[in-house]
Design a protein around this motif. Structure first.
Motif, PDB file in Angstrom:
ATOM      1  N   ILE A 112       0.882  -1.182   0.000  1.00 58.93           N
ATOM      2  CA  ILE A 112       0.000   0.000   0.000  1.00 58.93           C
ATOM      3  C   ILE A 112       0.907   1.215   0.000  1.00 58.93           C
ATOM      4  O   ILE A 112       1.581   1.507   0.997  1.00 58.93           O
ATOM      5  CB  ILE A 112      -0.919   0.017   1.234  1.00 58.93           C
ATOM      6  CG1 ILE A 112      -1.815  -1.225   1.233  1.00 58.93           C
ATOM      7  CG2 ILE A 112      -1.758   1.305   1.240  1.00 58.93           C
ATOM      8  CD1 ILE A 112      -2.670  -1.368   2.477  1.00 58.93           C
ATOM      9  N   PHE A 113       0.969   1.892  -1.142  1.00 58.87           N
ATOM     10  CA  PHE A 113       1.870   3.033  -1.291  1.00 58.87           C
ATOM     11  C   PHE A 113       1.236   4.267  -0.671  1.00 58.87           C
ATOM     12  O   PHE A 113       0.085   4.613  -0.953  1.00 58.87           O
ATOM     13  CB  PHE A 113       2.167   3.287  -2.769  1.00 58.87           C
ATOM     14  CG  PHE A 113       3.287   4.265  -2.975  1.00 58.87           C
ATOM     15  CD1 PHE A 113       4.608   3.845  -2.962  1.00 58.87           C
ATOM     16  CD2 PHE A 113       3.019   5.613  -3.170  1.00 58.87           C
ATOM     17  CE1 PHE A 113       5.645   4.754  -3.139  1.00 58.87           C
ATOM     18  CE2 PHE A 113       4.058   6.529  -3.343  1.00 58.87           C
ATOM     19  CZ  PHE A 113       5.373   6.095  -3.328  1.00 58.87           C
ATOM     20  N   ARG A 156      11.702  12.150  -1.645  1.00 66.05           N
ATOM     21  CA  ARG A 156      10.641  12.881  -0.934  1.00 66.05           C
ATOM     22  C   ARG A 156      11.150  13.568   0.326  1.00 66.05           C
ATOM     23  O   ARG A 156      10.591  14.567   0.778  1.00 66.05           O
ATOM     24  CB  ARG A 156       9.452  11.954  -0.655  1.00 66.05           C
ATOM     25  CG  ARG A 156       8.705  11.590  -1.932  1.00 66.05           C
ATOM     26  CD  ARG A 156       7.563  10.629  -1.679  1.00 66.05           C
ATOM     27  NE  ARG A 156       7.999   9.300  -1.340  1.00 66.05           N
ATOM     28  CZ  ARG A 156       8.230   8.331  -2.221  1.00 66.05           C
ATOM     29  NH1 ARG A 156       8.048   8.552  -3.498  1.00 66.05           N
ATOM     30  NH2 ARG A 156       8.634   7.136  -1.830  1.00 66.05           N
ATOM     31  N   ASP A 175      12.939  11.929   6.217  1.00 67.50           N
ATOM     32  CA  ASP A 175      12.370  11.269   5.033  1.00 67.50           C
ATOM     33  C   ASP A 175      10.856  11.201   5.211  1.00 67.50           C
ATOM     34  O   ASP A 175      10.350  11.440   6.303  1.00 67.50           O
ATOM     35  CB  ASP A 175      12.968   9.874   4.840  1.00 67.50           C
ATOM     36  CG  ASP A 175      12.811   9.370   3.404  1.00 67.50           C
ATOM     37  OD1 ASP A 175      12.305  10.122   2.543  1.00 67.50           O
ATOM     38  OD2 ASP A 175      13.204   8.226   3.137  1.00 67.50           O
ATOM     39  N   ASP A 176      10.161  10.844   4.133  1.00 72.58           N
ATOM     40  CA  ASP A 176       8.702  10.808   4.255  1.00 72.58           C
ATOM     41  C   ASP A 176       8.235   9.603   5.047  1.00 72.58           C
ATOM     42  O   ASP A 176       7.281   9.693   5.815  1.00 72.58           O
ATOM     43  CB  ASP A 176       8.033  10.841   2.860  1.00 72.58           C
ATOM     44  CG  ASP A 176       8.322   9.618   2.013  1.00 72.58           C
ATOM     45  OD1 ASP A 176       9.413   9.022   2.153  1.00 72.58           O
ATOM     46  OD2 ASP A 176       7.466   9.241   1.190  1.00 72.58           O
ATOM     47  N   ALA A 192      10.040   2.262   6.497  1.00 73.56           N
ATOM     48  CA  ALA A 192       9.433   0.931   6.396  1.00 73.56           C
ATOM     49  C   ALA A 192      10.387  -0.053   7.079  1.00 73.56           C
ATOM     50  O   ALA A 192      10.408  -0.142   8.308  1.00 73.56           O
ATOM     51  CB  ALA A 192       9.173   0.597   4.938  1.00 73.56           C
ATOM     52  N   THR A 193      11.245  -0.738   6.327  1.00 74.15           N
ATOM     53  CA  THR A 193      12.191  -1.670   6.961  1.00 74.15           C
ATOM     54  C   THR A 193      13.330  -0.931   7.662  1.00 74.15           C
ATOM     55  O   THR A 193      14.041  -1.499   8.487  1.00 74.15           O
ATOM     56  CB  THR A 193      12.833  -2.602   5.919  1.00 74.15           C
ATOM     57  OG1 THR A 193      13.639  -1.809   5.032  1.00 74.15           O
ATOM     58  CG2 THR A 193      11.792  -3.370   5.128  1.00 74.15           C
ATOM     59  N   GLY A 246      16.023   0.225   6.134  1.00 70.71           N
ATOM     60  CA  GLY A 246      17.301   0.064   5.426  1.00 70.71           C
ATOM     61  C   GLY A 246      17.877   1.378   4.905  1.00 70.71           C
ATOM     62  O   GLY A 246      19.060   1.677   5.091  1.00 70.71           O
ATOM     63  N   LEU A 297       5.920   2.794   9.458  1.00 72.68           N
ATOM     64  CA  LEU A 297       5.215   1.509   9.444  1.00 72.68           C
ATOM     65  C   LEU A 297       5.776   0.717  10.622  1.00 72.68           C
ATOM     66  O   LEU A 297       6.766  -0.017  10.500  1.00 72.68           O
ATOM     67  CB  LEU A 297       5.440   0.763   8.118  1.00 72.68           C
ATOM     68  CG  LEU A 297       5.089   1.534   6.832  1.00 72.68           C
ATOM     69  CD1 LEU A 297       5.251   0.650   5.597  1.00 72.68           C
ATOM     70  CD2 LEU A 297       3.662   2.078   6.891  1.00 72.68           C
TER      71      LEU A 297
HETATM   72  P1  AMP Z   1      12.855   1.320   3.878  1.00 74.67           P
HETATM   73  O1  AMP Z   1      14.284   1.438   3.479  1.00 74.67           O
HETATM   74  O2  AMP Z   1      12.297  -0.081   3.726  1.00 74.67           O
HETATM   75  O3  AMP Z   1      12.594   1.884   5.261  1.00 74.67           O
HETATM   76  O4  AMP Z   1      12.000   2.185   2.845  1.00 74.67           O
HETATM   77  C1  AMP Z   1      11.905   3.553   2.992  1.00 74.67           C
HETATM   78  C2  AMP Z   1      11.943   4.269   1.662  1.00 74.67           C
HETATM   79  O5  AMP Z   1      11.074   3.667   0.708  1.00 74.67           O
HETATM   80  C3  AMP Z   1      11.456   5.690   1.839  1.00 74.67           C
HETATM   81  O6  AMP Z   1      12.307   6.559   1.076  1.00 74.67           O
HETATM   82  C4  AMP Z   1      10.036   5.698   1.332  1.00 74.67           C
HETATM   83  O7  AMP Z   1       9.778   6.853   0.585  1.00 74.67           O
HETATM   84  C5  AMP Z   1       9.914   4.440   0.471  1.00 74.67           C
HETATM   85  N1  AMP Z   1       8.762   3.600   0.851  1.00 74.67           N
HETATM   86  C6  AMP Z   1       8.814   2.365   1.403  1.00 74.67           C
HETATM   87  N2  AMP Z   1       7.586   1.851   1.600  1.00 74.67           N
HETATM   88  C7  AMP Z   1       6.701   2.805   1.163  1.00 74.67           C
HETATM   89  C8  AMP Z   1       5.257   2.885   1.110  1.00 74.67           C
HETATM   90  N3  AMP Z   1       4.476   1.901   1.558  1.00 74.67           N
HETATM   91  N4  AMP Z   1       4.712   4.021   0.626  1.00 74.67           N
HETATM   92  C9  AMP Z   1       5.504   5.043   0.184  1.00 74.67           C
HETATM   93  N5  AMP Z   1       6.852   5.014   0.202  1.00 74.67           N
HETATM   94  C10 AMP Z   1       7.466   3.918   0.686  1.00 74.67           C
END
Ligand code: AMP
Length: 184
Positions: free
Chosen positions: A28-29, A67, A132-133, A136-137, A139, A164
């Motif tokens: 879900i973006f 973003r 950052d916006d 999620a994980t 990384g 998340l």
């Molecule tokens: P992560 O490295 O897994 O924490 O992913 C974070 C990056 O991926 C950020 O720069 C977010 O903009 C993008 N991102 C990851 N999941 C989503 C999501 N569900 N909706 C929008 N952007 C996401």
């Protein structure tokens, strides 16, 4: 401490659009373009962040490609600070320092200019807010925070508009983490 009211939270949350199955099935973006084009929501968010960070005695805001650039540069301007870009590999023109991070399949890499936070001596003292916006994980943010420290500055906090929480991404970040909105 500056805390968002439920009404303010709802204004920001209500302005973010969910896009199911983008960019692939099951995701879900969280689309922040609708937050950016909503002047009330954008102002509510940026005023909250401005109030929170004005007492932090920061030297720079660093935003993550792409973003994070938008929220980070608005905040930097509101606080009278400089803004630094942490970019995906191959985009920065001058000498860079890089950090790899794992994806579901393979890896990615972020970079920062070696002198982004000033010359060596000034860099030692630079206090940086990473933004950052969404986390999620974690990384991307872990790699970005470690880049700030690699070039001799200090990441004093990592800030996200959305987290998340069920992915526990914040756990790997070597700095305090603040999220405006927790998403289940
Ligand atoms: P992560 O490295 O897994 O924490 O992913 C974070 C990056 O991926 C950020 O720069 C977010 O903009 C993008 N991102 C990851 N999941 C989503 C999501 N569900 N909706 C929008 N952007 C996401």
């Amino acid at each position: 401490m500056n805390i968002l009211t439920t009404e303010e939270k709802n204004i920001i949350l209500g302005s973010i659009r969910d896009i199911p199955d983008f960019p692939k099935p099951g995701i879900i973006f969280k689309d922040i373009t609708t937050l950016l084009s909503n002047s009330e929501a954008l102002n509510t968010l940026m005023s909250h962040l401005e109030k929170r960070y004005k007492s932090y005695d920061l030297d720079y805001i660093a935003g993550i490609d792409a973003r994070g650039f938008i929220f980070g540069s608005i905040l930097a301007d509101r606080l009278g600070l400089g803004f630094v870009t942490i970019r995906k590999k191959g985009k920065l023109p001058y000498t860079t320092v890089a950090e790899k991070y794992s994806l579901e399949y393979g890896f990615d890499e972020v970079e920062v200019h070696i002198d982004a936070f000033g010359d060596t001596e000034a860099t030692q003292d630079a206090k940086v807010l990473l933004i950052d916006d969404l986390i999620a994980t974690g990384g991307t943010a872990v790699a970005a925070a470690s880049l700030i420290n690699k070039v001799g500055a200090t990441c004093v906090e990592a800030c996200f508009i959305m987290e998340l929480g069920f992915l526990n991404g914040r756990e790997g970040i070597d700095a305090p983490v603040y999220s405006v909105l927790e998403i289940d």
